[in-house]
Design an enzyme around this catalytic site. Structure first.
Site, PDB file in Angstrom:
ATOM      1  N   HIS A   1      44.972  32.123  38.235  1.00  0.00           N
ATOM      2  CA  HIS A   1      45.961  32.057  37.146  1.00  0.00           C
ATOM      3  C   HIS A   1      47.079  33.078  37.340  1.00  0.00           C
ATOM      4  O   HIS A   1      48.260  32.748  37.284  1.00  0.00           O
ATOM      5  CB  HIS A   1      45.272  32.283  35.798  1.00  0.00           C
TER       6      HIS A   1
ATOM      7  N   GLY B   1      47.509  43.587  30.922  1.00  0.00           N
ATOM      8  CA  GLY B   1      47.527  42.480  29.954  1.00  0.00           C
ATOM      9  C   GLY B   1      47.845  42.933  28.542  1.00  0.00           C
ATOM     10  O   GLY B   1      47.728  42.147  27.604  1.00  0.00           O
TER      11      GLY B   1
ATOM     12  N   GLU C   1      36.557  53.760  34.185  1.00  0.00           N
ATOM     13  CA  GLU C   1      37.680  53.967  33.265  1.00  0.00           C
ATOM     14  C   GLU C   1      37.157  54.554  31.962  1.00  0.00           C
ATOM     15  O   GLU C   1      36.089  54.153  31.494  1.00  0.00           O
ATOM     16  CB  GLU C   1      38.386  52.636  32.992  1.00  0.00           C
TER      17      GLU C   1
ATOM     18  N   ASP D   1      43.062  32.893  49.440  1.00  0.00           N
ATOM     19  CA  ASP D   1      42.042  32.651  48.413  1.00  0.00           C
ATOM     20  C   ASP D   1      40.812  32.095  49.107  1.00  0.00           C
ATOM     21  O   ASP D   1      40.931  31.456  50.168  1.00  0.00           O
ATOM     22  CB  ASP D   1      42.570  31.650  47.369  1.00  0.00           C
TER      23      ASP D   1
ATOM     24  N   HIS E   1      45.158  50.597  32.846  1.00  0.00           N
ATOM     25  CA  HIS E   1      44.662  49.229  32.571  1.00  0.00           C
ATOM     26  C   HIS E   1      45.468  48.539  31.458  1.00  0.00           C
ATOM     27  O   HIS E   1      44.906  48.057  30.474  1.00  0.00           O
ATOM     28  CB  HIS E   1      43.170  49.252  32.206  1.00  0.00           C
ATOM     29  N   ILE E   2      46.785  48.508  31.652  1.00  0.00           N
ATOM     30  CA  ILE E   2      47.670  47.933  30.632  1.00  0.00           C
ATOM     31  C   ILE E   2      48.296  46.617  31.084  1.00  0.00           C
ATOM     32  O   ILE E   2      49.186  46.090  30.416  1.00  0.00           O
ATOM     33  CB  ILE E   2      48.819  48.912  30.275  1.00  0.00           C
TER      34      ILE E   2
HETATM   35  P1  NAI Z   1      41.260  33.597  38.202  1.00  0.00           P
HETATM   36  O1  NAI Z   1      39.802  33.362  38.132  1.00  0.00           O
HETATM   37  O2  NAI Z   1      42.184  32.598  37.631  1.00  0.00           O
HETATM   38  O3  NAI Z   1      41.683  33.793  39.750  1.00  0.00           O
HETATM   39  C1  NAI Z   1      40.951  34.556  40.658  1.00  0.00           C
HETATM   40  C2  NAI Z   1      41.148  33.932  42.047  1.00  0.00           C
HETATM   41  O4  NAI Z   1      40.557  34.797  43.011  1.00  0.00           O
HETATM   42  C3  NAI Z   1      40.497  32.564  42.189  1.00  0.00           C
HETATM   43  O5  NAI Z   1      41.420  31.640  42.704  1.00  0.00           O
HETATM   44  C4  NAI Z   1      39.344  32.833  43.161  1.00  0.00           C
HETATM   45  O6  NAI Z   1      39.025  31.695  43.960  1.00  0.00           O
HETATM   46  C5  NAI Z   1      39.912  33.956  43.980  1.00  0.00           C
HETATM   47  N1  NAI Z   1      38.928  34.740  44.726  1.00  0.00           N
HETATM   48  C6  NAI Z   1      37.646  35.027  44.371  1.00  0.00           C
HETATM   49  N2  NAI Z   1      37.076  35.799  45.326  1.00  0.00           N
HETATM   50  C7  NAI Z   1      38.003  35.989  46.282  1.00  0.00           C
HETATM   51  C8  NAI Z   1      38.010  36.687  47.524  1.00  0.00           C
HETATM   52  N3  NAI Z   1      36.934  37.352  47.956  1.00  0.00           N
HETATM   53  N4  NAI Z   1      39.153  36.659  48.275  1.00  0.00           N
HETATM   54  C9  NAI Z   1      40.232  35.955  47.848  1.00  0.00           C
HETATM   55  N5  NAI Z   1      40.286  35.269  46.682  1.00  0.00           N
HETATM   56  C10 NAI Z   1      39.185  35.297  45.913  1.00  0.00           C
HETATM   57  O7  NAI Z   1      41.504  35.039  37.585  1.00  0.00           O
HETATM   58  P2  NAI Z   1      42.853  35.626  36.981  1.00  0.00           P
HETATM   59  O8  NAI Z   1      42.962  35.291  35.549  1.00  0.00           O
HETATM   60  O9  NAI Z   1      43.975  35.303  37.876  1.00  0.00           O
HETATM   61  O10 NAI Z   1      42.523  37.201  37.034  1.00  0.00           O
HETATM   62  C11 NAI Z   1      42.466  37.893  38.273  1.00  0.00           C
HETATM   63  C12 NAI Z   1      41.941  39.295  38.044  1.00  0.00           C
HETATM   64  O11 NAI Z   1      42.804  40.017  37.166  1.00  0.00           O
HETATM   65  C13 NAI Z   1      40.556  39.375  37.422  1.00  0.00           C
HETATM   66  O12 NAI Z   1      39.828  40.383  38.097  1.00  0.00           O
HETATM   67  C14 NAI Z   1      40.814  39.843  36.017  1.00  0.00           C
HETATM   68  O13 NAI Z   1      39.721  40.563  35.512  1.00  0.00           O
HETATM   69  C15 NAI Z   1      42.021  40.741  36.222  1.00  0.00           C
HETATM   70  N6  NAI Z   1      42.824  40.975  35.024  1.00  0.00           N
HETATM   71  C16 NAI Z   1      43.341  42.231  34.823  1.00  0.00           C
HETATM   72  C17 NAI Z   1      44.116  42.510  33.718  1.00  0.00           C
HETATM   73  C18 NAI Z   1      44.704  43.867  33.526  1.00  0.00           C
HETATM   74  O14 NAI Z   1      44.959  44.245  32.387  1.00  0.00           O
HETATM   75  N7  NAI Z   1      44.966  44.603  34.572  1.00  0.00           N
HETATM   76  C19 NAI Z   1      44.367  41.493  32.693  1.00  0.00           C
HETATM   77  C20 NAI Z   1      43.871  40.178  33.041  1.00  0.00           C
HETATM   78  C21 NAI Z   1      43.097  39.953  34.157  1.00  0.00           C
END
Ligand code: NAI
Length: 401
Positions: free
Chosen positions: A152, A287, A260, A172, A284-285
């Site tokens: 996403h 989102g 954290e 990916d 961690h901001i």
């Molecule tokens: P998502 O599930 O939509 O996408 C994650 C992608 O990573 C998927 O396409 C998956 O196939 C891929 N993936 C999994 N293992 C992998 C690997 N070893 N190598 C390459 N690709 C791999 O998740 P989304 O929503 O995009 O979130 C991504 C990350 O961001 C999550 O860890 C989430 O917790 C974090 N996050 C952090 C926030 C913040 O405030 N900093 C806020 C929202 C999300």
């Protein structure tokens, strides 16, 4: 139904629930287990809304006036005993992707900030030091961005980065449809060796722990910048610090850390990256925006209403995901039962005993429960529900009219 919303959930949620005809009480407070259980019983609450501070242990799902559903108006659900919720037939919904755009915008901004060492220039000027430099400062147009994890958030960034003239490659573990002119790299190593900026957007899993270590930083282009707003465990920060100190990595923006603090504090946070040049550290901001909170309010209240009105469990983290289009002239029941053999036969037998002809049916199971939506032509839904409630494998049954 009676809703209780804790922890300052965005007002759009309350408005949507009231507009749908429900009674809603909302407060900024959280509640401990004992107080919460007493409140749920006393006020006969049907649906509870929380954010991340309220812990929902098994006893919250075992109240006499049983909860129908829980809205977790946040991203994670670690604070909830989901297995207990599932066993008790309480559907829990969250909003895992409501802050996607907020993270993508932060990353886009940080790419420019790192490319111009803006963090350092700003800190210097705050200390009275005027250092006007162009060396090592670049436009991002024409540079290559490597996105690791093209889900996403990764895909949103891919689209936005192209709009400011970057070339985007991604890696990916799953086959992902490229957005715009983004293209897949042959491997992580190839991505690392070709990118001027590397940004991580993978989940926290055993496979992603330590995904970026000394070897991977060594494979990056000399002077390339590194960003991580995914999860702290994915990066070896000591290795990153060493790569920055040697000058091989030209800067970093880090939003997430292996450990954290649980609450805001004015001192005491330690990281190997503190004090290094061209390093942006944020707590961690990624989102954390008003828009994300509003999206969460809208998404979770929408899921709760779809569950209560149509029985849809799409987006539930405690129930199997099941949906069935509502068609005119059909009556609907939803039934939660223990996941043991033979239940569906018994359920269908009861429907036909009441002269119901089943017109649509969809079943989903998880290790604890089965959840079935049944549409039929008889208007005896209340009677069928009463008979189903008496079956010993039934956890919950609702007639939806
Ligand atoms: P998502 O599930 O939509 O996408 C994650 C992608 O990573 C998927 O396409 C998956 O196939 C891929 N993936 C999994 N293992 C992998 C690997 N070893 N190598 C390459 N690709 C791999 O998740 P989304 O929503 O995009 O979130 C991504 C990350 O961001 C999550 O860890 C989430 O917790 C974090 N996050 C952090 C926030 C913040 O405030 N900093 C806020 C929202 C999300």
């Amino acid at each position: 139904m009676k809703f209780l919303l804790l922890e300052n959930i965005h007002v759009v949620a309350r408005d949507a629930l009231i507009a749908a005809g429900h009674e809603v009480s909302a407060t900024g407070a959280s509640m401990g287990s004992e107080e919460l259980v007493a409140h749920l019983e006393r006020e006969q609450i049907d649906v509870l809304g929380i954010r991340s501070r309220t812990q929902l242990k098994a006893e919250v799902f075992e109240t006499k006036h049983a909860l129908q559903a829980v809205g977790a108006f946040c991203i994670g659900t670690n604070q909830i005993d989901l297995e207990a919720a599932s066993r008790a037939g309480v559907a829990v919904f969250n909003a895992p992707f409501s802050n996607t755009r907020s993270v993508a915008e932060l990353i886009l901004a940080e790419i420019v900030v790192l490319s111009r060492s803006l963090g350092d220039r700003s800190s210097e000027l705050h200390l009275g030091k005027w250092r006007k430099v162009a060396t090592g400062c670049n436009e991002v147009r024409g540079k290559t961005l490597g996105i690791v994890g093209y889900g996403h958030i990764g895909r949103q960034i891919g689209v936005l980065a192209e709009m400011i003239g970057m070339t985007v490659i991604f890696h990916d573990v799953l086959q992902r449809l490229p957005m715009g002119n983004n293209r897949p790299a042959a491997s992580l190593d190839v991505l690392l060796s070709q990118s001027d900026f590397v940004t991580l957007h993978v989940p926290e899993t055993p496979a992603t722990a330590g995904l970026m270590g000394a070897d991977q930083f060594a494979r990056m282009k000399n002077g390339a910048r590194f960003l991580n707003a995914s999860r702290g465990t994915v990066v070896d920060l000591v290795a990153l610090a060493s790569a920055i100190r040697s000058g091989h990595v030209g800067g970093a923006a880090i939003d997430v850390f292996p450990t954290e603090p649980e609450a805001n504090s004015s001192e005491g946070f330690l990281s190997p990256l503190q004090g290094l040049p061209n390093v942006i550290l944020t707590p961690h901001i990624g989102g954390s925006t008003s828009e994300a909170q509003e999206n969460i309010g809208r998404e979770v209240s929408g899921s709760l209403l779809r569950y209560l009105e149509d029985g849809s469990t799409m987006g539930s983290v405690s129930f199997p995901e099941v949906d069935l289009q509502r068609l005119p002239g059909r009556h609907r029941l939803v039934h939660v039962h223990q996941n043991v053999p033979g239940v569906l036969g018994e359920v269908n037998g009861i429907v036909s005993r009441h002269r119901g002809n089943i017109l649509g049916q969809v079943l989903g199971t998880n290790p604890q429960i089965g959840y079935v939506i049944i549409d039929f032509d008889s208007n005896a839904a209340e009677l069928i529900a009463r008979d189903l409630a008496a079956v010993n494998t039934t956890i919950r049954v609702r007639a939806l009219g």
